[in-house]
Design a protein around this motif. Structure first.
Motif, mmCIF file in Angstrom:
data_model
loop_
_atom_site.group_PDB
_atom_site.id
_atom_site.type_symbol
_atom_site.label_atom_id
_atom_site.label_comp_id
_atom_site.label_asym_id
_atom_site.label_seq_id
_atom_site.Cartn_x
_atom_site.Cartn_y
_atom_site.Cartn_z
ATOM 1 N N VAL A 163 -5.212 74.536 57.677
ATOM 2 C CA VAL A 163 -4.026 73.815 56.906
ATOM 3 C C VAL A 163 -3.473 73.654 58.313
ATOM 4 O O VAL A 163 -2.870 74.613 58.942
ATOM 5 N N LEU A 164 -2.486 72.778 58.011
ATOM 6 C CA LEU A 164 -1.188 72.303 59.329
ATOM 7 C C LEU A 164 -0.252 72.092 58.395
ATOM 8 O O LEU A 164 -0.288 70.677 57.235
ATOM 9 N N LEU A 165 0.623 72.890 58.174
ATOM 10 C CA LEU A 165 1.933 72.691 57.799
ATOM 11 C C LEU A 165 2.889 71.429 58.435
ATOM 12 O O LEU A 165 3.405 71.925 59.962
ATOM 13 N N VAL A 166 3.023 70.882 57.541
ATOM 14 C CA VAL A 166 4.702 69.920 57.724
ATOM 15 C C VAL A 166 5.824 69.761 57.734
ATOM 16 O O VAL A 166 5.762 70.006 55.279
ATOM 17 N N ILE A 171 -3.847 76.517 61.077
ATOM 18 C CA ILE A 171 -3.821 75.801 62.496
ATOM 19 C C ILE A 171 -2.487 75.813 63.144
ATOM 20 O O ILE A 171 -2.500 75.767 64.156
ATOM 21 N N GLY A 172 -1.350 75.821 62.607
ATOM 22 C CA GLY A 172 0.266 74.903 62.880
ATOM 23 C C GLY A 172 0.890 74.611 62.030
ATOM 24 O O GLY A 172 0.542 74.722 60.656
ATOM 25 N N GLY A 173 1.932 74.110 62.514
ATOM 26 C CA GLY A 173 3.451 73.952 61.888
ATOM 27 C C GLY A 173 3.883 73.594 62.427
ATOM 28 O O GLY A 173 4.485 72.999 64.185
ATOM 29 N N VAL A 174 4.341 71.596 62.213
ATOM 30 C CA VAL A 174 5.264 71.137 62.716
ATOM 31 C C VAL A 174 6.187 71.002 62.141
ATOM 32 O O VAL A 174 6.654 70.545 60.464
ATOM 33 N N ARG A 176 -10.041 64.026 76.352
ATOM 34 C CA ARG A 176 -9.348 64.790 75.118
ATOM 35 C C ARG A 176 -7.382 65.514 75.858
ATOM 36 O O ARG A 176 -6.532 65.355 75.220
ATOM 37 N N GLN A 177 -7.410 66.018 77.034
ATOM 38 C CA GLN A 177 -6.475 66.095 77.358
ATOM 39 C C GLN A 177 -5.548 65.194 77.661
ATOM 40 O O GLN A 177 -4.014 64.982 77.490
ATOM 41 N N ARG A 178 -6.247 63.883 77.867
ATOM 42 C CA ARG A 178 -5.356 62.947 77.579
ATOM 43 C C ARG A 178 -4.561 62.182 77.124
ATOM 44 O O ARG A 178 -3.321 61.880 76.704
ATOM 45 N N ARG A 179 -4.617 62.999 75.492
ATOM 46 C CA ARG A 179 -3.889 62.545 74.433
ATOM 47 C C ARG A 179 -3.072 63.306 74.440
ATOM 48 O O ARG A 179 -2.135 64.199 73.015
ATOM 49 N N ASP A 180 -2.680 64.457 75.355
ATOM 50 C CA ASP A 180 -1.178 65.095 74.768
ATOM 51 C C ASP A 180 -0.256 64.345 75.111
ATOM 52 O O ASP A 180 1.058 65.968 74.861
ATOM 53 N N PRO A 214 -2.156 70.784 67.600
ATOM 54 C CA PRO A 214 -2.182 72.695 68.184
ATOM 55 C C PRO A 214 -2.462 72.647 69.276
ATOM 56 O O PRO A 214 -3.968 71.640 69.560
ATOM 57 N N ASP A 215 -3.186 73.189 70.016
ATOM 58 C CA ASP A 215 -3.882 73.326 71.265
ATOM 59 C C ASP A 215 -5.032 73.774 71.078
ATOM 60 O O ASP A 215 -6.306 72.859 71.839
ATOM 61 N N ASP A 216 -5.648 74.071 70.206
ATOM 62 C CA ASP A 216 -6.657 74.170 69.311
ATOM 63 C C ASP A 216 -7.316 73.272 69.254
ATOM 64 O O ASP A 216 -8.870 73.289 69.779
#
Length: 369
Positions: free
Chosen positions: A6-9, A40-43, A116-120, A126-128
């Protein structure tokens, strides 16, 4: 058993961000992980400037404050996509955008690490996820109980938006004191239809801090220390945000050089009365002192409080007296007219002879505008 990721927004004004906004993420993650989910992250997605809300600061300031507030979090990040649109975006589309972007990153997990890193540019990802596959991941809307109850306001939400939010994403609802989300869900047909996609998280440590209360305190020059991050406080002061130009709650300039809020009578330390005396009330009358003071045409006269009600207790007999001016006694000659103001208080002391004397508590009256 495979964990649901889950990603919480969370959407909102964040005007300004408070500790409660961040705590919602923490308690939601704890609850979901106890249920077997993997967060896995929060936004945090602040609303567009075009959103019609009173006292809404520009997204430039709100995003800057959020960046400062999130500086110490290793898993909650800021998304500025909503603020960068041409106009206000409905919550349904905000969730769909973040889900689509998330899916795009996950579908590219077989690409080289350099690609993938160019999509920063997607800083909220999330970094993972940027470093490896975690699919599938579901975006869920994190909100408070008041947001859930807004679904019941006629005409506020389109049915298709509610269907999409609940059916495709789901809600994680943080309770607030005095609300009963379970009852609200039961009484709503559409919420009952998707009740399995609504996760209720009970906040056992009640916290009624809100951005509205923070703005009110700032307008009145009251401290907000420990209610919002120190870095946000510094930013607000540096940029002179939330300052009222005409504040009727403060003293005018002619009442003193340092404005301050009128204290409550309970804020003044009171000396203990004599054993046979009980103070039952402090009563204030706002009237002009006398002809002499009226001729001065000065509404701010430094004089003591007008009336103090005292009960004399003798056995079972209670005698009420109303005393005027500075000295409290039964001598009518000592009574003289005075003027009192709301917010003033006096101290009561007892002399060796048993006389009760009222000491002036404040030297400056509350000049109400």
């Amino acid at each position: 058993m495979t964990q649901t990721k889950v990603l919480l927004v969370a959407c909102g004004a964040y005007n300004p961000p408070t500790h409660m906004h961040l705590r919602m993420f923490e308690i939601a993650r704890d609850h979901l992980q106890r249920l077997g989910y993997k967060v896995i992250g929060g936004v945090v997605s602040p609303v567009h400037d075009a959103y019609e809300k009173k006292d809404l600061l520009s997204s430039t300031h709100r995003c800057a404050m959020l960046q400062l507030a999130l500086k110490n979090s290793d898993w909650i990040k800021l998304s500025t996509w909503e603020c960068q649109q041409d106009t206000w975006s409905r919550t349904r589309f905000v969730l769909q955008h973040h889900q689509n972007q998330l899916n795009s990153v996950l579908n590219d997990c077989n690409d080289s690490p350099n690609k993938r890193q160019r999509r920063d540019d997607l800083q909220w990802i999330p970094d993972d996820l940027k470093l490896g596959c975690e699919k599938p991941v579901q975006v869920k809307l994190l909100c408070g109980a008041d947001f859930l109850e807004s679904f019941g306001v006629p005409g506020l939400w389109a049915d298709e938006d509610i269907e999409t939010i609940l059916g495709q994403h789901g809600l994680v609802v943080i309770t607030r004191e005095g609300s009963n989300p379970y009852k609200f869900i039961y009484e709503s047909d559409i919420l009952s239809k998707y009740q399995n996609n609504i996760i209720i998280v009970t906040e056992w440590i009640a916290n009624e801090v809100s951005s509205t209360k923070i703005r009110r305190a700032l307008r009145r020059s009251e401290t907000v220390k420990y209610l919002i991050p120190d870095s946000v406080i510094d930013y607000i002061q540096k940029n002179s945000l939330y300052k009222a130009k005409d504040n009727k709650y403060l003293y005018p300039e002619f009442c003193g050089t340092q404005p301050f809020l009128t204290p409550s009578p309970s804020d003044v330390n009171m000396d203990s009365p004599s054993p046979n005396t009980q103070i039952t009330a402090l009563t204030y009358d706002c009237e002009f002192q006398n002809k002499k003071n009226s001729e001065q045409n000065d509404p701010c006269v430094n004089v003591p409080v007008t009336y103090i009600r005292v009960e004399h207790i003798s056995g079972e007999h209670i005698e009420n007296e109303v005393h005027y001016a500075e000295r409290l006694s039964n001598d009518e000659n000592s009574k003289r007219s005075a003027i009192g103001y709301p917010g003033q208080a006096v101290q009561i002391i007892s002399t060796p002879t048993g006389d009760r004397i009222a000491k002036q508590g404040l030297t400056r009256p509350a000049c109400l505008l």
